[in-house]
Design a protein around this motif. Sequence first.
Motif, PDB file in Angstrom:
ATOM      1  N   ARG A  12       0.511  -1.451  -0.101  1.00 11.66           N
ATOM      2  CA  ARG A  12       0.364  -0.178  -0.136  1.00 11.66           C
ATOM      3  C   ARG A  12       0.783   1.001   0.062  1.00 11.66           C
ATOM      4  O   ARG A  12       0.664   2.278  -0.236  1.00 11.66           O
ATOM      5  CB  ARG A  12      -0.507   0.075   1.313  1.00 11.66           C
ATOM      6  N   TRP A  64       0.744   4.190  -2.403  1.00 11.30           N
ATOM      7  CA  TRP A  64       0.836   5.412  -2.703  1.00 11.30           C
ATOM      8  C   TRP A  64       1.678   6.411  -2.897  1.00 11.30           C
ATOM      9  O   TRP A  64       1.132   7.361  -3.346  1.00 11.30           O
ATOM     10  CB  TRP A  64       0.762   5.134  -1.207  1.00 11.30           C
ATOM     11  N   TYR A  89       0.951   9.247  -5.786  1.00 11.03           N
ATOM     12  CA  TYR A  89       1.429  10.967  -5.935  1.00 11.03           C
ATOM     13  C   TYR A  89       2.173  11.138  -6.735  1.00 11.03           C
ATOM     14  O   TYR A  89       2.072  12.434  -7.395  1.00 11.03           O
ATOM     15  CB  TYR A  89       1.905  11.288  -4.238  1.00 11.03           C
ATOM     16  N   GLU A  95      -6.028   5.659  -1.660  1.00 12.65           N
ATOM     17  CA  GLU A  95      -5.472   5.989   0.116  1.00 12.65           C
ATOM     18  C   GLU A  95      -6.068   7.457   0.255  1.00 12.65           C
ATOM     19  O   GLU A  95      -6.334   7.357   1.746  1.00 12.65           O
ATOM     20  CB  GLU A  95      -3.547   6.494  -0.200  1.00 12.65           C
ATOM     21  N   GLY A 150      -5.286   3.430  -6.799  1.00 15.74           N
ATOM     22  CA  GLY A 150      -4.764   4.860  -6.196  1.00 15.74           C
ATOM     23  C   GLY A 150      -5.466   5.613  -5.968  1.00 15.74           C
ATOM     24  O   GLY A 150      -7.081   5.037  -6.378  1.00 15.74           O
TER      25      GLY A 150
END
Length: 232
Positions: free
Chosen positions: A11, A15, A19, A186, A206
């Motif tokens: 995870r 994440w 981003y 997330e 995501g």
Amino acid sequence: MTKMEGVRRQRIAWWALDYLWAGGVWISTLFAPRSPDRYATGAGRTVVAIPGVYEDWRFLRPLIVPLSRRGHAVHVVTALGHTRAPIADGARLVGRLIAERDLHDVVVVAHSKGGLIGKLAMLADEEGRISSMVTVCTPFHGSSLAPLLPLPSLRPLAAGHASLAALGEVADVNARITSVFGLFDEHVPEGSTLAGARNVRVPVAGHFRLLGHAACRQVVFDVVEGRTPAAT
């Protein structure tokens, strides 16, 4: 390494990738056209694109551009800015644009908070101008993470917020909504499944990367072009 540790590492990796992708899109917006008018013509189905909170229309170019290339007229509510206004205000702006441009048979394509704005716009659409909507990673049930940031624009997205609960109680338009989500989000740990809607899980994780993923893009194409995407 335990199974739980493996899940946690996976995870964290998802994440970070999410981003990084979002950062790349933000950089690309610096070189995007100043006006979205070039995308508002086409003989195909009419689309109204609604971005998520702290996003402007340019963040949705990974969907807007391919839709435009397929001949669809994609309209953008520039008055939304970065979508920080209350959901009700955003819905009124969407309805105003649709009425002022005399749009019909509209498909709303929305990301995150934009899906909440879109649903309220559908409920307020007394003339039946909006036919359907496809949402990507929309927090229909709120997000338990929203209260962690004390920002007015995020408070209405908190799980259990009164305005969000009231919107959730009305299911009249849910059957005309397709909700797309991934393996992990997330920002919306509660998930984006919406009762009565067509719920589609795509094989990517995501909150942002789905916007640029081929599987998500195909679901959007299917909805806009009148095909039925496979539900999960």
